[in-house]
Design an enzyme around this catalytic site. Structure first.
Site, PDB file in Angstrom:
ATOM      1  N   ARG A  27     -13.173  -8.075  -1.589  1.00  0.00           N
ATOM      2  CA  ARG A  27     -12.557  -7.926  -0.262  1.00  0.00           C
ATOM      3  C   ARG A  27     -12.130  -6.457  -0.045  1.00  0.00           C
ATOM      4  NH1 ARG A  27      -7.176  -6.102   1.344  1.00  0.00           N
ATOM      5  NH2 ARG A  27      -6.646  -7.099   3.298  1.00  0.00           N
ATOM      6  N   VAL A  28     -12.379  -5.958   1.156  1.00  0.00           N
ATOM      7  CA  VAL A  28     -11.946  -4.603   1.511  1.00  0.00           C
ATOM      8  C   VAL A  28     -10.982  -4.714   2.692  1.00  0.00           C
ATOM      9  CG1 VAL A  28     -12.723  -2.368   2.430  1.00  0.00           C
ATOM     10  CG2 VAL A  28     -14.084  -3.531   0.676  1.00  0.00           C
ATOM     11  N   GLY A  29      -9.848  -4.026   2.597  1.00  0.00           N
ATOM     12  CA  GLY A  29      -8.859  -4.079   3.677  1.00  0.00           C
ATOM     13  C   GLY A  29      -8.996  -2.904   4.631  1.00  0.00           C
ATOM     14  N   ASP A  30      -7.919  -2.597   5.329  1.00  0.00           N
ATOM     15  CA  ASP A  30      -7.941  -1.532   6.335  1.00  0.00           C
ATOM     16  C   ASP A  30      -7.802  -0.131   5.749  1.00  0.00           C
ATOM     17  OD1 ASP A  30      -5.236  -2.523   5.659  1.00  0.00           O
ATOM     18  OD2 ASP A  30      -4.637  -0.775   6.824  1.00  0.00           O
ATOM     19  N   THR A  56       0.844  -1.197   0.000  1.00  0.00           N
ATOM     20  CA  THR A  56       0.000   0.000   0.000  1.00  0.00           C
ATOM     21  C   THR A  56       0.876   1.242   0.000  1.00  0.00           C
ATOM     22  OG1 THR A  56      -1.731  -1.081   1.227  1.00  0.00           O
ATOM     23  CG2 THR A  56      -1.562   1.276   1.546  1.00  0.00           C
ATOM     24  N   THR A  86       0.177   0.200   7.119  1.00  0.00           N
ATOM     25  CA  THR A  86       0.281  -0.755   6.013  1.00  0.00           C
ATOM     26  C   THR A  86       0.549  -2.142   6.589  1.00  0.00           C
ATOM     27  OG1 THR A  86       1.668  -1.428   4.133  1.00  0.00           O
ATOM     28  CG2 THR A  86       2.677   0.080   5.682  1.00  0.00           C
ATOM     29  N   GLY A  87       0.048  -3.163   5.912  1.00  0.00           N
ATOM     30  CA  GLY A  87       0.224  -4.531   6.405  1.00  0.00           C
ATOM     31  C   GLY A  87      -0.999  -5.352   6.048  1.00  0.00           C
ATOM     32  N   GLY A  98      -4.449  -6.193   6.095  1.00  0.00           N
ATOM     33  CA  GLY A  98      -5.605  -5.386   6.475  1.00  0.00           C
ATOM     34  C   GLY A  98      -6.483  -6.003   7.546  1.00  0.00           C
TER      35      GLY A  98
HETATM   36  N1  ASP Z   1      -3.235  -2.900   4.200  1.00  0.00           N
HETATM   37  C1  ASP Z   1      -3.422  -3.253   2.825  1.00  0.00           C
HETATM   38  C2  ASP Z   1      -4.583  -4.209   2.700  1.00  0.00           C
HETATM   39  O1  ASP Z   1      -4.716  -5.094   3.512  1.00  0.00           O
HETATM   40  C3  ASP Z   1      -2.237  -3.870   2.209  1.00  0.00           C
HETATM   41  C4  ASP Z   1      -0.935  -3.153   2.505  1.00  0.00           C
HETATM   42  O2  ASP Z   1      -0.817  -2.404   3.411  1.00  0.00           O
HETATM   43  O3  ASP Z   1       0.013  -3.351   1.771  1.00  0.00           O
HETATM   44  O4  ASP Z   1      -5.331  -4.081   1.760  1.00  0.00           O
END
Ligand code: ASP
Length: 285
Positions: free
Chosen positions: A195-198, A167, A217-218, A220
């Protein structure tokens, strides 16, 4: 510090890509130098990273599990109360500009067909389709799926950390002391369509308030469960030193879950992660 900006290219992004972060940081900083708003600066920085092509956002977004769909999440927020979240949007080159467009409506979140219509209404460019990099990454995911190695296709996928994240995000403070955050992502592989992340979830992937701004980031799902951005902000409110506040959250994550955080307050700025993460910072005195 009079003003400042920090950007990241996602946990898992290569240090060699730092030039892209520096360039994006410079774009945002030039707005701050002229006395421009933090919100504009972070949007410009994230738009630049979306166009870079190496990061998993905008043009560089990775594919969903079906091998053909690109869906992206993005968000913006500032300490004056402006907020926009776009979720699983398709066919937009710059989801962050869609979030910016959403700010001029009465809504704070948009998804589905209506998001596409809004992008059209604002004349936003369509997505150019999957990049070479995205197609290559998908081949690796497909191989893991075919080999039936589930540990490689869920959030604990060992050996696939680099595929999982990337991200992009930016946090800034302008000369008026307003804080802002912007984030954009193609998601975390392998993902179901829809799918929806954070990244577009307030308090999870991002937060901005009177005391600072935070971008996360990480993976989600793990970030949402822990309300990471709001947890960091709560600690800042309690007077905990910024570096300590961020470190505590990073250390609380299991080793096999990638996590990265950038954050800015009036007195300090930090970028910390438990994996490699390209990032850059510029301070305006
Ligand atoms: N946080 C993002 C997600 O889960 C991915 C990322 O941070 O690289 O969609």
């Amino acid at each position: 510090m009079n003003a400042g900006i920090l950007v990241h290219g996602g946990v898992g992004s290569l240090e060699e890509w730092r030039d892209g972060c520096l360039y994006a940081c410079g774009k945002g900083a030039s707005i701050l130098k002229k006395g421009g708003p933090a919100l504009e600066a972070v949007i410009e920085a994230v738009r630049t990273l979306e166009d870079d092509g190496r990061f998993n956002a905008g043009t560089g977004s990775i594919l969903r599990i079906d091998g053909k769909t690109i869906e992206m999440d993005a968000s913006v927020m500032d300490s004056s109360g402006r907020l926009a979240m776009v979720m699983a949007v398709r066919d937009v080159k710059n989801p962050i500009l869609l979030a910016q467009a959403l700010l001029s409506t009465p809504h704070v979140a948009i998804a589905g067909e209506g998001a596409g219509k809004l992008a059209e209404k604002f004349g936003l460019e369509p997505h150019p389709g999957p990049s070479e990099h995205a197609l290559k990454q998908y081949e690796r995911i497909k191989k893991a799926l075919l080999n039936k190695r589930p540990e490689e296709i869920n959030p604990l996928w060992k050996g696939f950390e680099h595929l999982l994240c990337d991200t992009v995000g930016a946090v800034a403070m302008d000369r008026d002391g307003v804080f802002a955050v912007a984030s954009s992502t193609g998601g975390a592989s392998a993902m179901l369509v829809g799918r929806v992340g954070d990244t577009p979830i307030i308090g999870a992937g991002f937060y901005a308030g009177k005391l600072g701004a935070i971008a996360v980031t990480g993976i989600g799902e793990e970030i949402i469960k822990r309300s990471v951005a709001r947890t960091v902000y709560d600690r800042i409110e309690r007077g905990i030193d910024l570096e300590r506040a961020v470190k505590d959250i990073i250390y609380s994550f299991p080793q096999d879950i990638p996590i990265g955080i950038i954050a800015i307050t009036k007195d300090s700025a930090v970028a910390l992660s438990n994996r490699k993460m390209a990032w850059a910072e510029l301070t305006i005195t």
